[in-house]
Structures are given as structure tokens and as C-alpha cells.
Write a protein that holds these residues in place. Structure first.
Motif, PDB file in Angstrom:
ATOM      1  N   MET A  72       0.905  -1.240   0.022  1.00  0.00           N
ATOM      2  CA  MET A  72       0.098  -0.007  -0.081  1.00  0.00           C
ATOM      3  C   MET A  72       0.874   1.668   0.365  1.00  0.00           C
ATOM      4  N   LYS A  73       1.717   1.164   0.664  1.00  0.00           N
ATOM      5  CA  LYS A  73       3.078   2.377   0.651  1.00  0.00           C
ATOM      6  C   LYS A  73       3.478   2.923  -0.236  1.00  0.00           C
ATOM      7  N   ASN A  74       3.714   1.458  -1.352  1.00  0.00           N
ATOM      8  CA  ASN A  74       4.734   1.673  -2.270  1.00  0.00           C
ATOM      9  C   ASN A  74       3.259   2.064  -3.893  1.00  0.00           C
ATOM     10  N   GLU A  75       2.232   2.171  -3.568  1.00  0.00           N
ATOM     11  CA  GLU A  75       0.992   2.547  -4.702  1.00  0.00           C
ATOM     12  C   GLU A  75       0.624   3.676  -4.417  1.00  0.00           C
ATOM     13  N   ILE A  76       0.742   4.338  -2.665  1.00  0.00           N
ATOM     14  CA  ILE A  76       0.587   5.544  -3.042  1.00  0.00           C
ATOM     15  C   ILE A  76       1.861   6.791  -3.053  1.00  0.00           C
ATOM     16  N   ILE A  77       2.450   5.600  -2.965  1.00  0.00           N
ATOM     17  CA  ILE A  77       3.516   6.760  -3.314  1.00  0.00           C
ATOM     18  C   ILE A  77       3.597   7.095  -4.168  1.00  0.00           C
ATOM     19  N   HIS A  78       3.605   5.740  -5.340  1.00  0.00           N
ATOM     20  CA  HIS A  78       3.500   6.440  -6.966  1.00  0.00           C
ATOM     21  C   HIS A  78       2.707   6.643  -7.293  1.00  0.00           C
ATOM     22  N   ILE A  79       1.439   7.307  -6.979  1.00  0.00           N
ATOM     23  CA  ILE A  79       0.683   7.565  -7.012  1.00  0.00           C
ATOM     24  C   ILE A  79       0.094   9.495  -6.793  1.00  0.00           C
ATOM     25  N   LEU A  80       0.870   9.816  -5.449  1.00  0.00           N
ATOM     26  CA  LEU A  80       1.981  10.961  -5.369  1.00  0.00           C
ATOM     27  C   LEU A  80       3.103  11.541  -6.090  1.00  0.00           C
ATOM     28  N   ARG A  81       4.232  11.081  -6.317  1.00  0.00           N
ATOM     29  CA  ARG A  81       4.180  11.012  -7.271  1.00  0.00           C
ATOM     30  C   ARG A  81       4.290  11.881  -8.285  1.00  0.00           C
ATOM     31  N   LYS A  82       3.052  11.260  -9.367  1.00  0.00           N
ATOM     32  CA  LYS A  82       2.686  11.341 -10.417  1.00  0.00           C
ATOM     33  C   LYS A  82       2.179  12.595 -10.040  1.00  0.00           C
ATOM     34  N   ILE A  83       1.063  13.030  -8.821  1.00  0.00           N
ATOM     35  CA  ILE A  83       0.738  14.328  -8.767  1.00  0.00           C
ATOM     36  C   ILE A  83       1.769  15.395  -7.908  1.00  0.00           C
ATOM     37  N   HIS A  84       3.125  15.660  -7.798  1.00  0.00           N
ATOM     38  CA  HIS A  84       4.202  15.879  -7.164  1.00  0.00           C
ATOM     39  C   HIS A  84       4.169  16.705  -6.295  1.00  0.00           C
ATOM     40  N   VAL A  85       3.873  16.199  -5.178  1.00  0.00           N
ATOM     41  CA  VAL A  85       3.404  16.729  -4.179  1.00  0.00           C
ATOM     42  C   VAL A  85       4.746  17.011  -2.769  1.00  0.00           C
ATOM     43  N   PRO A  86       4.689  18.220  -1.668  1.00  0.00           N
ATOM     44  CA  PRO A  86       5.758  18.583  -0.935  1.00  0.00           C
ATOM     45  C   PRO A  86       5.616  17.501   0.069  1.00  0.00           C
ATOM     46  N   GLY A  87       6.618  16.543   0.611  1.00  0.00           N
ATOM     47  CA  GLY A  87       5.825  15.501   2.086  1.00  0.00           C
ATOM     48  C   GLY A  87       7.044  14.898   2.180  1.00  0.00           C
ATOM     49  N   GLU A  88       7.111  13.967   3.212  1.00  0.00           N
ATOM     50  CA  GLU A  88       7.647  12.759   3.790  1.00  0.00           C
ATOM     51  C   GLU A  88       7.007  11.636   3.394  1.00  0.00           C
ATOM     52  N   VAL A  89       7.822  10.681   3.924  1.00  0.00           N
ATOM     53  CA  VAL A  89       7.277   8.690   3.915  1.00  0.00           C
ATOM     54  C   VAL A  89       7.716   8.523   4.745  1.00  0.00           C
ATOM     55  N   LEU A  90       7.022   8.060   6.296  1.00  0.00           N
ATOM     56  CA  LEU A  90       6.746   8.157   7.831  1.00  0.00           C
ATOM     57  C   LEU A  90       7.504   5.766   7.727  1.00  0.00           C
ATOM     58  N   ASP A  91       7.135   5.480   8.655  1.00  0.00           N
ATOM     59  CA  ASP A  91       7.357   4.253   8.781  1.00  0.00           C
ATOM     60  C   ASP A  91       5.606   4.068   8.384  1.00  0.00           C
ATOM     61  N   ASP A  92       4.720   4.149   9.262  1.00  0.00           N
ATOM     62  CA  ASP A  92       3.518   3.953   8.777  1.00  0.00           C
ATOM     63  C   ASP A  92       2.025   5.383   7.947  1.00  0.00           C
ATOM     64  N   SER A  93       3.146   6.275   7.713  1.00  0.00           N
ATOM     65  CA  SER A  93       2.286   6.532   7.638  1.00  0.00           C
ATOM     66  C   SER A  93       3.421   8.078   5.805  1.00  0.00           C
ATOM     67  N   ILE A  94       2.699   8.689   5.574  1.00  0.00           N
ATOM     68  CA  ILE A  94       3.225  10.156   4.434  1.00  0.00           C
ATOM     69  C   ILE A  94       2.232  10.244   4.856  1.00  0.00           C
ATOM     70  N   LYS A  95       2.743  12.335   5.109  1.00  0.00           N
ATOM     71  CA  LYS A  95       2.947  13.435   4.950  1.00  0.00           C
ATOM     72  C   LYS A  95       3.135  14.343   3.521  1.00  0.00           C
ATOM     73  N   VAL A  96       1.867  14.456   3.824  1.00  0.00           N
ATOM     74  CA  VAL A  96       1.725  15.498   2.353  1.00  0.00           C
ATOM     75  C   VAL A  96       1.715  17.401   3.310  1.00  0.00           C
ATOM     76  N   TYR A  97       2.588  17.935   2.819  1.00  0.00           N
ATOM     77  CA  TYR A  97       2.333  19.149   3.430  1.00  0.00           C
ATOM     78  C   TYR A  97       2.018  20.928   1.726  1.00  0.00           C
ATOM     79  N   GLY A  98       1.089  21.040   3.105  1.00  0.00           N
ATOM     80  CA  GLY A  98       0.370  22.542   2.424  1.00  0.00           C
ATOM     81  C   GLY A  98       1.945  23.642   3.020  1.00  0.00           C
ATOM     82  N   TYR A  99       2.003  23.625   3.987  1.00  0.00           N
ATOM     83  CA  TYR A  99       2.367  25.129   4.621  1.00  0.00           C
ATOM     84  C   TYR A  99       3.955  24.183   5.278  1.00  0.00           C
ATOM     85  N   ILE A 100       5.547  24.401   5.745  1.00  0.00           N
ATOM     86  CA  ILE A 100       6.171  24.634   6.202  1.00  0.00           C
ATOM     87  C   ILE A 100       6.706  26.167   6.987  1.00  0.00           C
TER      88      ILE A 100
END
Length: 108
Positions: A72-100
Motif C-alpha cells: 500500500m505504501k509503495n502504491e500511494i507513493i507512486h500516486i503522490l509522485r505522479k501528482i508531484h506533492v511536497p512531503g515525506e514518507v514515514l514508517d506507517d504513514s505519508i505526510k503531504v505538506y500544505g505549509y512549512i
């Protein structure tokens, strides 16, 4: 809270692309957000079509997507890479940042 302290990274189109992609994902995808205005963290939710759409996108400091397996992690990373979003991959989640606040965040 002052928005001047933060750099905006996302727009409504990118949030909509995430919403549609996660709604179309074949399994259940849990998400939660942190509100930049008041710091509130939402409860975990799996309803992308209506509930995520109801959120005010410009208030999302970050979106956290829970992943329950490496597949699931690899599939969602693949989806988010296609959208090209800022974020980070954690152990059991993925964060997409709207603001830093300061500094730099890489794209997934």
C-alpha cells in the motif's frame, strides 16, 4: 498564528487530485489533517469524496495518509509522485505538506 511565518506549498488543484486519487484507490485509505489556523488535528477518516472535500484546503498545514502494508505504501507513493506533492514518507504513514514554517521539504 501568522501565515507570514509559513511558506505555502499546495493549491486547491493538487488537493483535489489527491482527493480523487485516494477516493479511487481500491482499498480503504485513512487520513487526517492538521489545521494551520488553530493547530487542531482531525480524527482519522476514510471518507475522501465528501469529508475531505468539505475541508478548507487553504487551512491544511499537513495531510497524513496511513499505510498498512509495504505494498500500500509503495502504491500511494507512486500516486503522490505522479501528482508531484511536497512531503515525506514515514514508517506507517505519508505526510503531504500544505505549509512549512521554515526550511525545505522535498517532494515525494
Amino acid at each position: 498564528m501568522s501565515y507570514r511565518e509559513y511558506n505555502g506549498l499546495m493549491n486547491n488543484t493538487k488537493w483535489q487530485e489527491i482527493r480523487i486519487s485516494m477516493d479511487n484507490y481500491p482499498g480503504t485509505v485513512l487520513w487526517r489533517i492538521k489545521n494551520i489556523d488553530n493547530g487542531l488535528l482531525s480524527n482519522w477518516n476514510s471518507e475522501w469524496f465528501n469529508h475531505f472535500q468539505l475541508r478548507e484546503y487553504n487551512k491544511i498545514q499537513w495531510l497524513e495518509i496511513k499505510v498498512t502494508s509495504e505494498e500500500m505504501k509503495n502504491e500511494i507513493i507512486h500516486i503522490l509522485r505522479k501528482i508531484h506533492v511536497p512531503g515525506e514518507v514515514l514508517d506507517d504513514s505519508i505526510k503531504v505538506y500544505g505549509y512549512i514554517k521554515n526550511g525545505f521539504i522535498d517532494y515525494i
